[in-house]
Design a protein around this motif. Structure first.
Motif, PDB file in Angstrom:
ATOM      1  N   ILE A  67      -3.863  10.007   2.870  1.00 51.26           N
ATOM      2  CA  ILE A  67      -4.634   9.685   4.074  1.00 51.26           C
ATOM      3  C   ILE A  67      -3.739   9.683   5.304  1.00 51.26           C
ATOM      4  O   ILE A  67      -4.109  10.203   6.362  1.00 51.26           O
ATOM      5  N   GLY A  76       0.827  -1.216   0.000  1.00 50.44           N
ATOM      6  CA  GLY A  76       0.000   0.000   0.000  1.00 50.44           C
ATOM      7  C   GLY A  76       0.859   1.262   0.000  1.00 50.44           C
ATOM      8  O   GLY A  76       0.428   2.322  -0.460  1.00 50.44           O
ATOM      9  N   THR A 111      -3.395   8.058  -2.724  1.00 47.82           N
ATOM     10  CA  THR A 111      -4.337   7.964  -1.607  1.00 47.82           C
ATOM     11  C   THR A 111      -3.707   7.515  -0.286  1.00 47.82           C
ATOM     12  O   THR A 111      -3.923   8.170   0.739  1.00 47.82           O
ATOM     13  N   PRO A 112      -2.917   6.423  -0.263  1.00 48.04           N
ATOM     14  CA  PRO A 112      -2.334   6.026   1.024  1.00 48.04           C
ATOM     15  C   PRO A 112      -1.519   7.152   1.671  1.00 48.04           C
ATOM     16  O   PRO A 112      -1.706   7.452   2.861  1.00 48.04           O
ATOM     17  N   ILE A 145      -0.623   2.400   5.527  1.00 45.63           N
ATOM     18  CA  ILE A 145      -2.046   2.496   5.193  1.00 45.63           C
ATOM     19  C   ILE A 145      -2.797   1.229   5.621  1.00 45.63           C
ATOM     20  O   ILE A 145      -3.945   1.291   6.038  1.00 45.63           O
TER      21      ILE A 145
END
Lengths: 767, 157
Positions: free
Chosen positions: B109, B37, B105-106, B77
């Motif tokens: 976030i 991830g 995204t990982p 993540i």
């Protein structure tokens, strides 16, 4: 129209959960036992003769399994093809050379390949390959390269790889009638796709001796091209396409797939090869730079009477998709305006720069910069409001495109989107800083969705309703991050009346999923959306027919939804979907279907005067910005950005807004900061420290306004939005800079340096 | 090169691994521990895709030597969701459409997790500033900023 249950709802995508949890396996997240690591040796000169290549030392290094050069490639030279089903003739064919042979044409061209036990050994081996070059002068400016006697990049007798033209009316007469004429030259640079996931994948040979390539690709139909390079039957090469970490056209050509296939074929072992960021910027395609000479004539009331343009683009070292990109540019060159007299000439020229090919918007964003700047110039000159001059001249329903003459019989939203975008800017923002000047700009445009009609485009999809009411979809659709895969799930869920959670989809596999064509040309919502719709509706028809028999009612009275077959206007009367499935299975009624959707087919046009239908349909949009320019530093800050498109029907509004916002910021980077700087073929911007893209801190307030006319050719009247969304923001920003400080920037990107220089000239030297 | 044994906590679990002094944290996480991830996108600290949390602070795993995490706590993540229960930021990213290609995204976030810990009431301006080191090419950041804002105290939702 019936009420939608799933279509039109802003729902999370099918793939989003796995991505947010870090569980989705991209191309680089996969490994196999005994896997080798591949490395490419790239040319260090932009133009040179290869005198000799000595691989002895590299081969002797312990841990090295293969070192390959051009002579090891069974068919090192083939013709570029892009998944089209029709023969399109020489005008669109280019040379695809796997490894440089005798001569290198650009810095970064692949010269040799290595496979080794570890990445470090592969790198070391690549450094041990001795290439004896004799540098050649090369040519780096397309205008120079066009001249007779110029250095020849390829083996042909001219660097010009294509010439396109189109015209209507009488251009001389048109300019004679004009009361005001503006003439100018605009330039746009090389830019990079800058997707976060670089090019790469893993390949292996299976027990059937098939070469499997697991890779991020927008065009899995390249399995045929790879097979031809190796001299294998097409069915001996298989692409397993992964979800991509962005594509934007950069994964439309073959990237590393041929290298992977060759290395695994020679070593008989699995091989992984991934580009570093530097390799990605140096070696893969760029957006075409254009030099655009424009002349526009109008009446005093602002009505356009003539437009003449000469477009020259830089193909770099190999043709790749250059002819197609230039065809797009030619068709878009007169913009979304009704102009009785038009003449366009486009030239695409080889140079020793990095090759150029597809980049989001294809050839549309480049001419859009020129004609929309000129429209603005005209508005100022004639003291007409920027919205008014566009409303006066833009194409409306029933009118035709001024380049090709293609007639628009469906709703043309241009006047509506232009007004909505411009008005949504609202009240002017107050800025305290005395050095900052506020300005506003507008641009409108059109862009095709769906591939050129003479390519005879098709897409296929398989849908199966399982005995427990779950649904399985198989589609060859590649997903570059735009939500292409999830869209098909949504359509099937809607049509078969089941929730999204009951859909499973297998995608992007040339052996196991029906080919759905390329994820390019903003075509998947339209093409694969329609193929899925057709397959799902066929199954629905059978279900409803059976239910009608079981309920003893007319099938027309039945609808499907919430896993029930319901009598219209009487929701108390229904059969559970499961019961009908059971009955169908008992009788052997097929609850599966593979359907094909066919776009409209036309003949290859006359390339010297391209007229008639070239594209299935167009998406219309407008973008407006409010910006500030700091007159001391030249810094532009975009304060508000409005993007308004007629998307036909937003199947997933979250995804559509995401495209419109993302496309706007992609275009904002083009306008203000992005340029792959090349000096005599050498890239000076090989990382994100030099190649600057927008960050969260650069992004203004963005308002996306969706117009849903239902007039598109896609499912439920949808149009394509992926590429149109980025294609006109740059001229809107340039127009706003002019509005703010009175200088017109004629070459992208509009950097602070260019603005300061223009301001100095404007204030101190007069214009 | 000589390998050294180190011990650290990865997503709440103790790990014992052997590393070379030159091994990068990103390679340890991705290639040795198979937590993919965490993404490689530039390798030189310019894009934020490889961000992980080191004792709660966001660090770039492509610029961190694996040996330096001895005795520390790493969150990737994969360690954010509690079984099937998504972290509020993961849920917000889904609901706001902030995940497109998902490659950033990982990192996004995890950086946002640190931001919210530092400034639970972050304003939109503070969010933009804090997130500027994490590049995204798909979304134009609009839905990402919305998603993060919705997780602040006093944010919508």
């Amino acid at each position: 129209m019936s009420e939608f249950k799933i279509v039109g709802k802003p729902i999370p995508r099918e793939d989003a959960r796995a991505k947010a949890k870090g569980e989705l396996k991209y191309a680089d997240d996969f490994s196999l036992p005994g896997m080798l690591y591949g490395k490419v040796l790239h040319s260090k000169y932009p133009a040179a003769k290869i005198i000799s290549i000595d691989t002895t030392k590299a081969k002797q290094l312990p841990g090295v399994h293969a070192v390959l050069t051009a002579r090891d490639v069974p068919h090192n030279e083939t013709i570029t093809r892009f998944g089209q089903s029709a023969e399109v003739g020489k005008g669109f064919e280019g040379l695809y050379r796997v490894l440089a042979d005798k001569k290198v044409r650009f810095r970064g061209e692949a010269v040799a390949l290595v496979a080794a036990d570890t990445e470090e050994i592969a790198e070391e081996a690549a450094a041990l390959i001795e290439v004896n070059y004799e540098p050649l002068p090369g040519v780096f400016d397309p205008v120079e390269a066009m001249k007779p006697g110029a250095y020849l990049v390829g083996e042909g007798d001219s660097n010009i790889i294509c010439k396109f033209g189109c015209s209507q009316g009488d251009i001389k007469k048109g300019f004679a009638e004009a009361e005001v004429i503006i003439e100018d030259t605009y330039q746009v640079p090389f830019v990079d796709h800058a997707y976060l996931e670089t090019e790469g994948g893993v390949a292996w040979i299976d027990e059937k001796e098939v070469i499997n390539i697991r890779v991020g690709s927008q065009v899995i139909e390249h399995f045929r091209d790879v097979a031809e390079v190796l001299g294998l039957p097409h069915n001996q090469v298989r692409y397993i396409g992964t979800m991509m970490g962005g594509g934007f056209g950069g994964k439309e050509d073959i990237t590393v797939e041929t290298y992977l296939a060759l290395l695994t074929w020679k070593t008989k072992k699995p091989v992984r090869l991934f580009y570093t960021r530097e390799e990605s910027i140096l070696c893969h395609s760029k957006r075409h730079p254009f030099i655009m000479h424009y002349k526009v004539g109008a009446k005093k009331d602002g009505r356009l009477v003539a437009l003449e343009a000469e477009l020259i683009s830089d193909a770099g070292a190999y043709p790749y998709l250059s002819p197609w990109v230039n065809l797009y540019a030619t068709v878009n060159a007169a913009g979304p305006y009704c102009i009785p007299n038009v003449k366009i000439n486009t030239y695409c020229v080889l140079t020793n720069n990095t090759f150029t090919s597809a980049n989001r918007g294809f050839g549309a964003p480049q001419p859009n910069v020129a004609y929309e700047s000129l429209m603005d110039e005209l508005a100022y000159k004639l003291k007409i409001d920027p919205l008014e001059i566009r409303r006066k001249n833009c194409i409306t329903t029933g009118k035709s495109l001024s380049t090709t003459g293609q007639v628009f019989n469906t709703y043309v939203a241009l006047p509506e989107v232009a007004e909505k975008a411009w008005k949504a800017l609202g009240e002017t923002k107050k800025v305290e800083d005395k050095n900052k000047r506020i300005g506003r700009g507008l641009a409108i445009g059109l862009m095709s969705y769906g591939r050129m009609t003479f390519l005879h485009d098709t897409s296929r999809c398989y849908v199966r309703l399982e005995s427990d009411g779950s649904v399985l979809i198989r589609s060859g659709i590649p997903d570059l991050g735009g939500g292409q895969v999830s869209l098909l799930c949504q359509i099937a869920a809607e049509e078969l009346g089941v929730p999204m959670s009951k859909i499973r989809i297998y995608y992007s596999d040339t052996a196991l999923t029906p080919l759905a064509g390329t994820t390019t040309a903003t075509r998947q919502t339209y093409m694969s959306g329609n193929a899925t719709l057709k397959a799902a509706r066929e199954i629905k028809k059978r279900i409803i027919q059976k239910a009608a028999e079981m309920m003893n009612v007319n099938p027309e009275k039945l609808v499907i939804g919430e896993e029930k077959i319901i009598v219209k206007y009487d929701s108390a009367q229904y059969l559970p979907l499961l019961e009908v499935i059971k009955a169908c299975n008992t009788e052997g009624i097929e609850l599966f279907c593979e359907a094909q959707f066919k776009g409209p087919f036309t003949m290859v046009p006359d390339l010297s005067n391209i007229r008639g239908t070239i594209f299935p349909d167009f998406t219309f949009g407008a973008q407006a910005v409010e910006i500030s320019v700091d007159i001391e530093t030249g810094q532009v800050e975009v304060l508000k950005l409005v993007t308004c498109y007629d998307v036909g029907k937003a199947i997933n509004p979250l995804s559509v807004e995401g495209q419109m916002e993302g496309g706007s910021i992609y275009g904002m980077g083009y306008a203000l900061m992005e340029e792959v700087v090349m000096e005599k073929g050498v890239t000076l911007t090989p990382s994100f420290s030099e190649y600057i893209i927008p960050t969260a801190a650069d992004v203004p307030e963005v308002e996306a306004i969706l117009v849903e006319s239902g007039g598109g050719l896609g499912p439920y009247g949808a149009k394509g939005i992926g590429e149109p969304s980025c294609s006109i923001i740059a001229p809107a920003i340039l127009n706003a800079i002019y509005d703010a400080v009175g200088v017109r920037i004629k070459s992208l990107p509009a950097t602070p340096e260019k603005i300061i220089r223009a301001l100095k000239k404007h204030y101190f030297e007069g214009r | 090169m000589k390998k050294t044994e180190i011990e650290f906590t990865l997503n709440g679990k103790k790990k014992k691994v052997e590393v070379k002094p030159s091994d990068l944290l990103i390679n340890l996480i991705r290639e040795e521990l198979y937590l993919t991830g965490t993404k490689y996108a530039c390798g030189i600290g310019e894009c934020g895709a490889c961000t992980v949390l080191l004792d709660g602070e966001p660090v770039l795993s492509c610029l961190t030597l694996a040996i330096t995490v001895a005795g520390k706590e790493i969150t990737t993540i994969e360690g954010l969701a509690q079984d099937e229960e998504l972290h509020p930021l993961q849920r917000a990213f889904l609901e706001q459409g902030a995940v497109q290609c998902g490659f950033c995204t990982p990192g996004m976030i995890l950086t946002a997790t640190a931001l919210l810990k530092e400034k639970p009431q972050a304003t939109e301006e503070e969010i933009r500033d804090y997130m500027r080191g994490n590049l995204c090419r798909c979304t134009g950041y609009v839905q990402i900023i919305k998603a993060i804002k919705s997780c602040t105290t006093g944010g919508e939702n």
